[in-house]
Structures are given as structure tokens and as C-alpha cells.
Design a protein around this motif. Structure first.
Motif, PDB file in Angstrom:
ATOM      1  N   GLU A   1      58.973 -19.748  48.421  1.00  8.58           N
ATOM      2  CA  GLU A   1      59.467 -18.719  47.287  1.00  8.58           C
ATOM      3  C   GLU A   1      60.191 -19.469  45.937  1.00  8.58           C
ATOM      4  OE1 GLU A   1      63.307 -15.415  46.820  1.00  8.58           O
ATOM      5  OE2 GLU A   1      62.626 -16.264  49.034  1.00  8.58           O
ATOM      6  N   ALA A   2      60.738 -20.644  46.128  1.00  6.46           N
ATOM      7  CA  ALA A   2      61.294 -21.252  45.323  1.00  6.46           C
ATOM      8  C   ALA A   2      60.113 -21.906  44.282  1.00  6.46           C
ATOM      9  CB  ALA A   2      62.139 -22.665  45.830  1.00  6.46           C
ATOM     10  N   ILE A   3      59.034 -22.356  44.863  1.00 11.49           N
ATOM     11  CA  ILE A   3      57.842 -22.948  44.159  1.00 11.49           C
ATOM     12  C   ILE A   3      57.317 -21.731  43.416  1.00 11.49           C
ATOM     13  CG2 ILE A   3      55.546 -23.860  44.239  1.00 11.49           C
ATOM     14  CD1 ILE A   3      56.528 -25.435  46.858  1.00 11.49           C
ATOM     15  N   GLY A   4      57.111 -20.659  43.980  1.00 12.14           N
ATOM     16  CA  GLY A   4      56.668 -19.445  43.066  1.00 12.14           C
ATOM     17  C   GLY A   4      57.635 -19.082  42.091  1.00 12.14           C
ATOM     18  N   HIS A   5      59.239 -19.273  42.281  1.00  7.97           N
ATOM     19  CA  HIS A   5      59.911 -18.686  41.271  1.00  7.97           C
ATOM     20  C   HIS A   5      59.689 -19.789  39.924  1.00  7.97           C
ATOM     21  CE1 HIS A   5      63.765 -18.165  39.266  1.00  7.97           C
ATOM     22  NE2 HIS A   5      63.898 -19.330  39.139  1.00  7.97           N
TER      23      HIS A   5
END
Length: 493
Positions: free
Chosen positions: A300-304
Motif C-alpha cells: 500500500e505504501a509503495i502504491g501511495h
């Protein structure tokens, strides 16, 4: 940071196993035979049959066996018979008190512990067991005072163990500042204590005592520069003060010492995100994925990061990887929808929103977003249904009210839009944005004079919110009288 334990199953070839100094089968067999013989002797003793003499060590083995196999009654009986033969053994008394505590016989346990104290008051287990009793009886102050009054008679590992026990007492008592104090004392006494280093990281964040933590861990690092946990804790303390550059420096030292320290990569990624250095954040989070079990929060953090860089296809790719690990997390479906909305891909955004709403029907935000997408697709009737859901879910939300009014305006339900403004004002109050919306509706329905009066009032109250009216209907700026009024107001200002 919670304590973590990495368990790895390793299957070694036979020749490698043989090369290790493991106990032989014969040794295991002899130990088993000895234990079986002891248990048989104990059974003979209970039944009054002839038996060999059981020494103190043999009784301890018998007690431990029954305790480990959850046969508390047999363990207690063995302890009692042992104490009859060895009444001055403090170790046997401590074992019996431990068994009584397991059986929740706290008063009896305390009585036994008092007898043990007369025989040996320098055994750390005496104070740990007493502390267990006081905690079980919800007598936290007694437990704390007991350790505080006797801690000075111990040194080395025993002192460390008692300080950690005292920290647990204060934790259970919800004296959280004192938990931090105890852990700080442990590390001043034993700077490389792994348990204290793990725990103080969490309690620093919880109590907000970041400056103290920085001083403490700098002192540890000056003495032990290769302590990767100390570097990590220094980084988290800097991060708690929003000193992200210093935090990153500390984390980098930590991973140089231990290149597989996944928590450091995780926190470093967060610090880079705070600094809006998204490429660097992606790099360290990818490193986390290489050395640790994949987690939805990392994906999720990478997607963000990709979303912030306007690389929406990559953002959705990582959000979907997060969904694969956490398929019931509605927020992840919403993030995918947002990535589509930012590309104005309304059809696919609707599909993702449907998944989010299916999991969480009570989100006003999801309903507003769905209404907005459907409005863009000119599915106005469906959009209004979702806007009304949002208002029902959050009746005090200005945004929900505005979205419903916007939907009614776009559908040319002007009278209903005015009614909703009046209803919103009765619930929320007379906000300038409602006046701007009323002005736009009046102008759209040919009531320009009334609309201009409303617009002038709104400009006097909150000129910066003029953009809200323009967003509602950009064509309002095609009215010369509106443009003139805005121009006059700006000249006055």
C-alpha cells in the motif's frame, strides 16, 4: 515496535546433522529411562511400597515433569512430599508456591513464599513469584514497592531481570511514564539488553519522550557503535520529533550493521514519504519486500508513492497486491478507485467503489465518491441516491450536503437544491459556501438580481470560497453582471 521472532525451518542433509554435536540416541534413551525410573519410584512412594531414596534433585525433576505435562495435582503432591523430606529447601518451597500460583491459590502461595524468604532472601525468584501473586490480586502498589525495596541487593543479570519485571508491573498498573523510566534504567545498567531495547522503542513513541530517548541512545552508541537496535531507536525518536533527515541517517547506520533489519527499512520508507522523496521510499520499501514476508501495508505504501508521482497504473498494481493479501480491506479498493478517478476513468472507478461499498456500506466518503463518478457518467438518478446515502450517514458533514446539492443542480432540480440548502443551514449553520451555491442557483433560474445580492454577501464573508461557485458551474462567469460584481469587489479590496 513489538518483539518479533523469525522462525525458519531448515532441513539439513544427514551428513550435516551428523557433523553437529547433538546428543546421541543412546543418551536420549538413557535420560528417558532415568526419568521413567524416577516416576516409578515416586509412584511407589505414594503407594507406600518399597522404593529407592529420592534426593532433592530427583524430586525437582519429578515436579518439573508433572508441571510441564499440566498435571498440577501430581506436581503439587510431589512438591509436598519433597518438602516433608527436605523442609529447609528454599528451592522446593519456591517450586510449590509457583504451582499454587498456577492453581490460583494465592494466599497459600504467599504463606509458602514467606517461609522461603526465611531460608534464602537473596533468590530473585522469591521476588518475581511474590510480584506475580500481587499482580494476580490486583495489588500493583505492593508489587512495585516489593521490587523497589529489594532491587539494590541484586546486581548483574538479576538486577536487569528485576527492573524488567518492575516495568511490567507499571505497565499492568498503567503507570506508563514509570515503564519508560524502568527501561531507561535497564539500558543505563545493561546497554545491550535486547528486550529493553525493543520495549523502549514502543514506550518512547507512546509517552512522547523522544528527547530523552535520543540522549539515551546516543550514549549507548558512543559506547557500542555497532548496536543496530540503538541506531534504530535513535531513528524512531528523531522521527517522533519529525526530524526525518536525521531519522533516515540513523536507520541507514542500522541497516549497514544489520542489512536484514526489516523494521529499519519500513521506518526509513515512511520517513522518505514524509519528505516527499517517493523514489527513495520505493527503493527501501522494495528492499523490505526482499528480506521480509510480504505485507499489505508495504504494498500500500509503495502504491501511495506511485500515486503521488502521478504514475497511476503502477499505483493500482501495488494496491492490488495489497488487496491480494488483505481482500476484506475496503480502504484498498477505495485507493484503487481514487487512482482511476485521478485519470478520469469513471467506469473502472465505479467498479472499484462497488467493491469498497460492498465491504463497508457505512462510509459516507465512498458514497460521495460513487455519486461523483456516476454524475460524470451522466447517471444522475443513481448518483443522487448515493449522495443521499452520504447525507444520511453523516448529516453534519458539509461536504456530504454540498455533494447532494451539486447533484441536484447538475440534474436541474433547482427547487430541490434550494430546499436542501435551507435544510443544511438549519442543521449545520449559515456557511458562506451555501450562500455561493444559492447565488449560482438563483442566477441559473433567471433570478439574477437576487442571485447577485447573495453573491455580494458571500464575497463579503469569504472571498476565497468564490472558487466553489465556479466549480459548481463554470458558466456562471459568462454572466457580465457576475463578472462586474466580482471585479468591483476586488477593486474595493
Amino acid at each position: 515496535m513489538r518483539n518479533c521472532c523469525l522462525v525458519t525451518a531448515v532441513f539439513l542433509p544427514i551428513f550435516e546433522l551428523m557433523s553437529h554435536d547433538f546428543p546421541s540416541f543412546n543418551e536420549f534413551n538413557e535420560d528417558f529411562e532415568d526419568l521413567r525410573d524416577l516416576l516409578q519410584q515416586f509412584e511407589n512412594l505414594k503407594e507406600g511400597r518399597s522404593h529407592s531414596f529420592l534426593d532433592e534433585d530427583s524430586f525437582e525433576q519429578i515436579i518439573d515433569y508433572y508441571d510441564e505435562h499440566d498435571e498440577l495435582n501430581n506436581a503439587i503432591q510431589a512438591a509436598e512430599m519433597a518438602i516433608e523430606q527436605f523442609p529447609f529447601s528454599s528451592q522446593l518451597l519456591l517450586k510449590k508456591s509457583s504451582l499454587l500460583i498456577e492453581s490460583k491459590k494465592y494466599k497459600e502461595a504467599l504463606d509458602i513464599l514467606e517461609k522461603a524468604a526465611l531460608l534464602d532472601s537473596n533468590d530473585i525468584n522469591l521476588y518475581i513469584l511474590k510480584t506475580d501473586v500481587y499482580l494476580a490480586l490486583n495489588q500493583h502498589e505492593k508489587a512495585a514497592r516489593l521490587i523497589e525495596n529489594h532491587i539494590d541487593q541484586f546486581s548483574g543479570e538479576d538486577r536487569t531481570e528485576l527492573l524488567l519485571e518492575l516495568a511490567d508491573v507499571y505497565d499492568d498498573w498503567e503507570e506508563f511514564e514509570k515503564v519508560f523510566d524502568c527501561l531507561k534504567m535497564v539500558l543505563e545498567h545493561d546497554p545491550n539488553n535486547v528486550e529493553a531495547l525493543h520495549k523502549i522503542c514502543f514506550w518512547t513513541e507512546f509517552t512522547g519522550r523522544n528527547e530523552e530517548s535520543i540522549r539515551l541512545h546516543n550514549n549507548i552508541i558512543n559506547e557500542f557503535p555497532y548496536n543496530h537496535l540503538a541506531w534504530f531507536n535513535l531513528g524512531t525518536a528523531y522521527q517522533g520529533l519529525k526530524l526525518y533527515e536525521k531519522a533516515i541517517d540513523a536507520y541507514q547506520y542500522s541497516v549497514v550493521i544489520d542489512e536484514k533489519f526489516d523494521y529499519a527499512y519500513r521506518n526509513m520508507g515512511d520517513a522518505f514519504i514524509r519528505l516527499r522523496k517517493y523514489n527513495e521510499a520505493i527503493e527501501v520499501l522494495q528492499k523490505h519486500l526482499e528480506i521480509a514476508k510480504p505485507e499489505d501495508v508495504i504494498y500500500e505504501a509503495i502504491g501511495h508513492c506511485y500515486e503521488r508521482m502521478h504514475r497511476y497504473t503502477q499505483a493500482r498494481y501495488y494496491y492490488r497486491k495489497a488487496v491480494h493479501l488483505s481482500p476484506t480491506d475496503d480502504k484498498l479498493y477505495y485507493k484503487i478507485a481514487v487512482a482511476y478517478m485521478l485519470e478520469e476513468n469513471w467506469e473502472n472507478a465505479v467498479k472499484s467503489l462497488q467493491s469498497a461499498i460492498k465491504i463497508n456500506k457505512q462510509s459516507a466518503e465512498y458514497n460521495m465518491s460513487m455519486g461523483g463518478c456516476l454524475l460524470e457518467l451522466q447517471r444522475n438518478k443513481e448518483a443522487l441516491g448515493f449522495f443521499m446515502n452520504a447525507v444520511r450517514l453523516r448529516p453534519s458533514s458539509i461536504n456530504a450536503r454540498l455533494e447532494l446539492i451539486r447533484g441536484l443542480y447538475a440534474s436541474q432540480f433547482y427547487e430541490e437544491a434550494i430546499e436542501q440548502i435551507e435544510f443544511a443551514e438549519s442543521k449545520i449553520g449559515h456557511k458562506p459556501v451555501f450562500i455561493y451555491y444559492r447565488a449560482a442557483i438563483l442566477i441559473a433560474t433567471g433570478k439574477s438580481k437576487e442571485g447577485l445580492i447573495q453573491l455580494e454577501t458571500a464575497l463579503q464573508m469569504a472571498p476565497k470560497l468564490l472558487k466553489k461557485m465556479v466549480e459548481l458551474d463554470p458558466s456562471v462567469l459568462q454572466h457580465p453582471s457576475v463578472v462586474d460584481l466580482i471585479g468591483q469587489y476586488r477593486k474595493k479590496k
